[in-house]
Design a protein around this motif. Sequence first.
Motif, PDB file in Angstrom:
ATOM      1  N   VAL A 102       0.839  -1.350  -0.089  1.00 24.82           N
ATOM      2  CA  VAL A 102      -0.026  -0.106   0.017  1.00 24.82           C
ATOM      3  C   VAL A 102       0.975   1.135  -0.070  1.00 24.82           C
ATOM      4  CG1 VAL A 102      -1.837  -1.121   1.126  1.00 24.82           C
ATOM      5  CG2 VAL A 102      -0.242   0.044   2.520  1.00 24.82           C
ATOM      6  N   ARG A 103       0.196   2.368  -0.004  1.00 23.91           N
ATOM      7  CA  ARG A 103       1.071   3.369  -0.110  1.00 23.91           C
ATOM      8  C   ARG A 103       1.710   3.711   1.451  1.00 23.91           C
ATOM      9  NH1 ARG A 103       0.181   6.583  -4.788  1.00 23.91           N
ATOM     10  NH2 ARG A 103      -1.557   6.053  -6.218  1.00 23.91           N
ATOM     11  N   PRO A 104       2.676   4.622   1.373  1.00 24.08           N
ATOM     12  CA  PRO A 104       3.121   5.182   2.660  1.00 24.08           C
ATOM     13  C   PRO A 104       2.085   5.828   3.581  1.00 24.08           C
ATOM     14  CG  PRO A 104       5.065   5.321   1.031  1.00 24.08           C
ATOM     15  CD  PRO A 104       3.476   4.798   0.127  1.00 24.08           C
ATOM     16  N   SER A 105       1.430   6.658   2.836  1.00 21.39           N
ATOM     17  CA  SER A 105       0.457   7.615   3.430  1.00 21.39           C
ATOM     18  C   SER A 105      -0.695   6.598   4.096  1.00 21.39           C
ATOM     19  CB  SER A 105      -0.344   8.366   2.416  1.00 21.39           C
ATOM     20  OG  SER A 105      -0.753   7.915   1.424  1.00 21.39           O
ATOM     21  N   THR A 106      -0.880   5.603   3.354  1.00 18.27           N
ATOM     22  CA  THR A 106      -2.177   4.473   4.021  1.00 18.27           C
ATOM     23  C   THR A 106      -1.417   3.718   5.178  1.00 18.27           C
ATOM     24  OG1 THR A 106      -2.985   4.244   1.424  1.00 18.27           O
ATOM     25  CG2 THR A 106      -3.416   2.613   3.157  1.00 18.27           C
ATOM     26  N   VAL A 107      -0.310   3.402   5.080  1.00 13.02           N
ATOM     27  CA  VAL A 107       0.382   2.654   6.135  1.00 13.02           C
ATOM     28  C   VAL A 107       0.369   3.584   7.405  1.00 13.02           C
ATOM     29  CG1 VAL A 107       2.651   2.114   7.134  1.00 13.02           C
ATOM     30  CG2 VAL A 107       1.808   0.988   5.221  1.00 13.02           C
ATOM     31  N   SER A 108       0.544   5.010   7.086  1.00  5.79           N
ATOM     32  CA  SER A 108       0.872   5.881   8.223  1.00  5.79           C
ATOM     33  C   SER A 108      -0.518   6.152   8.789  1.00  5.79           C
ATOM     34  CB  SER A 108       1.288   7.251   7.600  1.00  5.79           C
ATOM     35  OG  SER A 108       1.361   8.277   8.933  1.00  5.79           O
ATOM     36  N   ARG A 109      -1.702   6.176   8.145  1.00  4.41           N
ATOM     37  CA  ARG A 109      -3.146   6.330   8.754  1.00  4.41           C
ATOM     38  C   ARG A 109      -3.437   4.981   9.353  1.00  4.41           C
ATOM     39  NH1 ARG A 109      -3.892   8.737   3.624  1.00  4.41           N
ATOM     40  NH2 ARG A 109      -5.022   6.948   2.993  1.00  4.41           N
ATOM     41  N   MET A 110      -3.012   3.983   8.735  1.00 14.88           N
ATOM     42  CA  MET A 110      -3.215   2.559   9.620  1.00 14.88           C
ATOM     43  C   MET A 110      -2.507   2.355  10.638  1.00 14.88           C
ATOM     44  SD  MET A 110      -3.293  -1.387   7.635  1.00 14.88           S
ATOM     45  CE  MET A 110      -1.566  -1.019   7.024  1.00 14.88           C
ATOM     46  N   CYS A 111      -1.557   2.880  10.768  1.00 14.94           N
ATOM     47  CA  CYS A 111      -0.537   2.818  12.104  1.00 14.94           C
ATOM     48  C   CYS A 111      -0.999   3.638  13.168  1.00 14.94           C
ATOM     49  CB  CYS A 111       0.916   3.229  11.658  1.00 14.94           C
ATOM     50  SG  CYS A 111       1.796   1.845  11.219  1.00 14.94           S
ATOM     51  N   ASP A 112      -1.717   4.787  12.774  1.00 13.48           N
ATOM     52  CA  ASP A 112      -2.208   5.558  13.641  1.00 13.48           C
ATOM     53  C   ASP A 112      -3.580   4.969  14.349  1.00 13.48           C
ATOM     54  OD1 ASP A 112      -0.948   7.840  12.852  1.00 13.48           O
ATOM     55  OD2 ASP A 112      -2.363   8.800  11.373  1.00 13.48           O
ATOM     56  N   ARG A 113      -4.176   4.180  13.787  1.00 15.24           N
ATOM     57  CA  ARG A 113      -5.420   3.367  14.242  1.00 15.24           C
ATOM     58  C   ARG A 113      -4.739   2.282  15.284  1.00 15.24           C
ATOM     59  NH1 ARG A 113      -6.871   3.414   8.847  1.00 15.24           N
ATOM     60  NH2 ARG A 113      -8.443   5.139   8.450  1.00 15.24           N
ATOM     61  N   LEU A 114      -3.685   1.700  14.783  1.00 17.00           N
ATOM     62  CA  LEU A 114      -2.988   0.597  15.727  1.00 17.00           C
ATOM     63  C   LEU A 114      -2.309   0.945  16.794  1.00 17.00           C
ATOM     64  CD1 LEU A 114      -1.648  -1.889  12.717  1.00 17.00           C
ATOM     65  CD2 LEU A 114      -3.712  -2.058  14.199  1.00 17.00           C
ATOM     66  N   VAL A 115      -1.864   2.107  16.743  1.00 17.58           N
ATOM     67  CA  VAL A 115      -1.152   3.121  17.872  1.00 17.58           C
ATOM     68  C   VAL A 115      -2.179   3.390  18.996  1.00 17.58           C
ATOM     69  CG1 VAL A 115      -0.017   5.146  18.548  1.00 17.58           C
ATOM     70  CG2 VAL A 115       0.893   4.090  16.589  1.00 17.58           C
ATOM     71  N   ALA A 116      -3.381   3.752  18.548  1.00 15.22           N
ATOM     72  CA  ALA A 116      -4.575   4.316  19.080  1.00 15.22           C
ATOM     73  C   ALA A 116      -5.142   3.162  20.111  1.00 15.22           C
ATOM     74  CB  ALA A 116      -5.674   4.866  18.228  1.00 15.22           C
ATOM     75  N   ARG A 117      -4.809   1.841  19.427  1.00 11.84           N
ATOM     76  CA  ARG A 117      -5.407   0.562  20.121  1.00 11.84           C
ATOM     77  C   ARG A 117      -4.344   0.019  20.639  1.00 11.84           C
ATOM     78  NH1 ARG A 117      -8.567  -2.050  14.800  1.00 11.84           N
ATOM     79  NH2 ARG A 117     -10.032  -0.277  14.570  1.00 11.84           N
ATOM     80  N   GLY A 118      -3.364   0.705  21.019  1.00 17.51           N
ATOM     81  CA  GLY A 118      -2.016   0.088  21.757  1.00 17.51           C
ATOM     82  C   GLY A 118      -1.507  -1.096  21.235  1.00 17.51           C
ATOM     83  N   LEU A 119      -1.383  -1.391  19.923  1.00 14.56           N
ATOM     84  CA  LEU A 119      -0.944  -2.584  19.458  1.00 14.56           C
ATOM     85  C   LEU A 119       0.313  -2.381  18.613  1.00 14.56           C
ATOM     86  CD1 LEU A 119      -4.091  -3.991  17.734  1.00 14.56           C
ATOM     87  CD2 LEU A 119      -3.042  -4.715  19.870  1.00 14.56           C
ATOM     88  N   VAL A 120       0.673  -1.135  18.212  1.00 11.50           N
ATOM     89  CA  VAL A 120       1.975  -0.767  17.483  1.00 11.50           C
ATOM     90  C   VAL A 120       2.464   0.351  18.464  1.00 11.50           C
ATOM     91  CG1 VAL A 120       1.530  -1.943  15.562  1.00 11.50           C
ATOM     92  CG2 VAL A 120       1.379   0.605  15.861  1.00 11.50           C
ATOM     93  N   ARG A 121       3.561   0.704  18.317  1.00 11.09           N
ATOM     94  CA  ARG A 121       4.128   2.269  18.667  1.00 11.09           C
ATOM     95  C   ARG A 121       5.105   2.522  17.595  1.00 11.09           C
ATOM     96  NH1 ARG A 121       9.315   0.510  22.131  1.00 11.09           N
ATOM     97  NH2 ARG A 121       9.667  -1.590  21.694  1.00 11.09           N
ATOM     98  N   ARG A 122       5.529   3.778  17.683  1.00 14.90           N
ATOM     99  CA  ARG A 122       6.401   4.607  16.805  1.00 14.90           C
ATOM    100  C   ARG A 122       7.647   5.155  17.641  1.00 14.90           C
ATOM    101  NH1 ARG A 122       1.553   7.102  14.423  1.00 14.90           N
ATOM    102  NH2 ARG A 122       1.348   6.480  12.193  1.00 14.90           N
ATOM    103  N   GLN A 123       8.806   5.133  17.114  1.00 17.28           N
ATOM    104  CA  GLN A 123      10.129   5.440  17.784  1.00 17.28           C
ATOM    105  C   GLN A 123      10.997   6.156  16.750  1.00 17.28           C
ATOM    106  OE1 GLN A 123      11.690   3.378  21.095  1.00 17.28           O
ATOM    107  NE2 GLN A 123      13.883   3.653  20.154  1.00 17.28           N
ATOM    108  N   PRO A 124      11.365   7.368  16.898  1.00 19.47           N
ATOM    109  CA  PRO A 124      12.247   7.866  16.020  1.00 19.47           C
ATOM    110  C   PRO A 124      13.522   7.234  16.083  1.00 19.47           C
ATOM    111  CG  PRO A 124      11.325   9.471  17.210  1.00 19.47           C
ATOM    112  CD  PRO A 124      10.931   8.262  17.753  1.00 19.47           C
ATOM    113  N   ASP A 125      14.263   7.311  14.695  1.00 17.72           N
ATOM    114  CA  ASP A 125      15.692   6.586  14.790  1.00 17.72           C
ATOM    115  C   ASP A 125      16.594   7.456  15.667  1.00 17.72           C
ATOM    116  OD1 ASP A 125      17.172   4.672  12.842  1.00 17.72           O
ATOM    117  OD2 ASP A 125      18.449   6.270  13.118  1.00 17.72           O
ATOM    118  N   ASP A 126      17.575   6.667  16.245  1.00 19.42           N
ATOM    119  CA  ASP A 126      18.499   7.309  17.261  1.00 19.42           C
ATOM    120  C   ASP A 126      19.278   8.247  16.493  1.00 19.42           C
ATOM    121  OD1 ASP A 126      17.410   5.882  19.309  1.00 19.42           O
ATOM    122  OD2 ASP A 126      18.836   4.369  19.018  1.00 19.42           O
TER     123      ASP A 126
END
Length: 209
Positions: A102-126
Amino acid sequence: MVTSISAPAASAQKPPTPVAESLLVCNYYQVARYSSRGRRASTPPQPAVDALMALSRAMVALTVRSLNELGTDVTLTQYRTLIVLASQGPQRTADLAREVSVRPSTVSRMCDRLVARGLVRRQPDDTDRRVVWVALTDAGKDLVGQAMTLRRQLLSDLVAATGVPDAETFAATAERLATIAGELPDPMWWNQWQRSTDLTRTHSDQKAA
């Protein structure tokens, strides 16, 4: 409710899981990428394709059933995303989009939903703040583990009911299908699942890759 789960203990029993994993809709994207490469050596026997088509529909039903029994409203595409993170570890958004096709923008929105459900997290690169890694949380890891464990039991019941006459040949063919589709053997998959929430090791691993 998602509770903690451990990987199945190793045993002498050879699980039938790989054939299911190669046919599930959650792995459709891997198969589609393989097919698009033009690597078809010959015309496949249609009865085998017909049988696999029917079996694939059954596998989709088992996937949906396992998710429903866990009481989760995760979609199949979202579940595929969780599977990628479980089997390959934390991913950059662009890499995750490629894996899910899928497009990166689609993944970003999907991850927003998964983050809201507590199933995934985001972390900036060191070292590069422009890069953001997406990883499973413990809850996301447990959800995937429970769904896989439940489906394994459903598949075990299915295989027991059919009485596969030549289990060795069946397993070898199933492993071949899974490998071509880009899937790991089941014991290796569970090893990756165990490490899937570890962000510290994957940053350097994926940069090296």
